[in-house]
Design an enzyme around this catalytic site. Sequence first.
Site, mmCIF file in Angstrom:
data_model
loop_
_atom_site.group_PDB
_atom_site.id
_atom_site.type_symbol
_atom_site.label_atom_id
_atom_site.label_comp_id
_atom_site.label_asym_id
_atom_site.label_seq_id
_atom_site.Cartn_x
_atom_site.Cartn_y
_atom_site.Cartn_z
ATOM 1 N N SER A 614 23.356 -9.536 16.265
ATOM 2 C CA SER A 614 23.432 -10.957 15.907
ATOM 3 C C SER A 614 22.898 -11.138 14.497
ATOM 4 O O SER A 614 22.016 -10.382 14.054
ATOM 5 C CB SER A 614 22.609 -11.804 16.880
ATOM 6 O OG SER A 614 22.501 -13.144 16.426
ATOM 7 N N TYR A 627 14.549 -13.237 21.508
ATOM 8 C CA TYR A 627 15.960 -12.917 21.267
ATOM 9 C C TYR A 627 16.161 -12.342 19.868
ATOM 10 O O TYR A 627 16.801 -11.300 19.687
ATOM 11 C CB TYR A 627 16.806 -14.174 21.457
ATOM 12 C CG TYR A 627 18.287 -13.964 21.190
ATOM 13 C CD1 TYR A 627 19.108 -13.364 22.141
ATOM 14 C CD2 TYR A 627 18.852 -14.363 19.982
ATOM 15 C CE1 TYR A 627 20.462 -13.166 21.890
ATOM 16 C CE2 TYR A 627 20.208 -14.174 19.724
ATOM 17 C CZ TYR A 627 21.007 -13.570 20.680
ATOM 18 O OH TYR A 627 22.338 -13.371 20.423
#
Length: 746
Positions: A614, A627
């Site tokens: 990501s 995350y």
Amino acid sequence: MPASASTSSTDSSASTDSSASSAFRFVDDFWRDEEFAACTCELEQLVYRSRLLGRDQRVTNTGGGNTSSKVLERDPLSGAEVEVLWVKGSGGDLRTATPENFSSLYMSKLRDLQSLYASNDSRGVKSPAEDAMVGYYPHCTWNLNPRASSIDTPLHAFVPFRHVDHTHPNSVIAVAASARSRELTREIYGDEVLWTPWMRPGFELGMALERLWRENPQVRGVVLGQHGLLNGDDDPRKCYQLSLELIERAADYIARRDKGLKTFGGQRHQSLEPDKRLEVLAAFLPWLRGQLSRHERVIGTVQTDGPVLEFVNSHDAPRLAALGTSCPDHFLRTRIRPLLVDWDPHGESLDELKAKTAAAIDQYREDYVAYYERCRRKDSPAMRDPAPTVVLVPGLGMIAWGKTKSESRVTAEFYNCAIQVMRGSEAIDEYIALPEQEAFDIEYWLLEEAKLRRMPPEKPLARRIVLVVGAGNGIGRAAALRLAREGAHVVCADLDFAAAGRTAGELEKIHGQGIGVAGTSVSACGPAVAAEIDITDPESIRRVLNQTLLAYGGLDHVVITAGVYLPPSAGQNSATEWRTTFNVNVFGQNLVAEEAALIWREQGLPGSLVLTTSVNGVVPKAGSLAYDTSKAAANHLVRELAVSLAPLVRVNAVAPATVVAGSTMFPRERVIESLRKYEIEFDESAETDALRDRLAEFYARRTLIQAAITPDDQAEAIAFLTSDLSGKSTGQIIAVDGGLREAFLR
């Protein structure tokens, strides 16, 4: 471990249609008068009859056999009534026949070809003059039908019946491939059916059949030596019934003389227990695929059912396998003969199996080259890959190979038919194969070579097997669809098995049949299959990889899009949420890589691994600490794996940003929370998809490109990273984020 690896689709011992009620014991009568009455024209009636014959593999094999009807049609120019031959065209299949699969030719012009052929002094079986006749068939076409005519057209045109069936029944070929074939034909059928010696299909055979019927008008059919059955009638229902009747009589004759296990000389070996058999297969298959893919990669089909095991375990298997197959339809798929490995399943190890197989493959290649050199003609096509396409192993079963799953399944089906033919011949007499030169002339027939050259080029990911982890939704689903469009065979794996099944179902509608049952073998699948996986559980990963091997024989690429985002509870992630986030986003990806690497090394074929990280991995911000940190770790995992798996496997990643549409990471609650966080106006009663679109529009405005990022955008990058276009790239992370300045490389 999967419970079974048998391929029901290649079981030639029984029909798959439970609706059939029949007075026959060995074939099924699928005819229904009401269905036939619903056909609106004689072409539809022909299609109906054809599909019934093709439904039962004991009657004819996939792509094999032909049917025809002579029909009165209107000439499109004169309006006069003319006789037209509708006959299954080149490359068609009876089971799946449609009107478009049939060529249409003026009977008057086909008869004119006889005098044209007779005027050629160089005519004869396998002569250039005979092959040249195929080039005249387009001149006989009625109504500009684009379907190319089959080389079997004369077999139908010159036989004096309105309706003709040419089939490849196991029972009749068993008679046709026996040493006493002519005598056996008479014993079974008396004067009703005659016998002809082997003759390659073509114009000469068609004219020979015409002479046979002219001299014997009472004959109902012909056993074609080493080939199959041809019969006809002026009524389509009676023609179909006659086909079944003649096949039944041969099957009954064989059954009354079958000697059980002694038909193949008794059992020399005993099969491994099912669990042990599948364990050995899972370890053997990737190594074997690597050995057979020196020229081009191949896709496998495993079969371990009773009839196959009975044959490979028998005393007579070495003698019979060496003789090769009988029906000419088989040679392009099965080669002239299979490879039978001399291995003792209970007395020798897996390493000994590999050593013996390696030596046997080398010898097979040498023998094939020698066969080609012995039999080649001045104009023969170049030698094809000399690797075997059918591998038989005592105790394990049969592994068939082809350029696609469909082709390997058909190859397996053909050798199933060959086993049944050999069994029938050995039960009533002695099995014999075609002479070597005749077999070569079929395998390397210029007309068949021309057909192969007309096939479209293979797609970029053809012959490749891809495991997509997270294929149930979002990026994973889009990737599975995109990779399949490039020709890949796709295992759709997901923690949510139902979602994986839906993706595989989509691929099934587009590309053909695929089946997947959680925790079971998927050997009978098509080009896509569903599997259930938990990437934090090594045993679950191994189970899915074994399913992949048993389905397709190997593994080329792994794409992991599975990930988890846990919103902080009480302002920050708990210790449990931290562990879960890292277990899925980092450790799980590494576990999959470690297990897949074992297969890649056994296979020895270049592969690739594509992870999903990501842009959050390089953009520090408040609110998603666990995350974002996990994605930063995943970014470095890409680099570490690229080093450890080099040079065999390339490792790269896509780094998405704010992919809202179709993402399981954006449930309704998170979407609403984000809309409130960014003070975006919205209607709380709106559908979730509408709310997601609203959020996606906001995210798009933050990018340089000013466009929403979709799962399809990520799939494009994934397709690039698995393709040869990125063949010189490893350790790279491609951001597909629309251009976020804060995510630029530092």
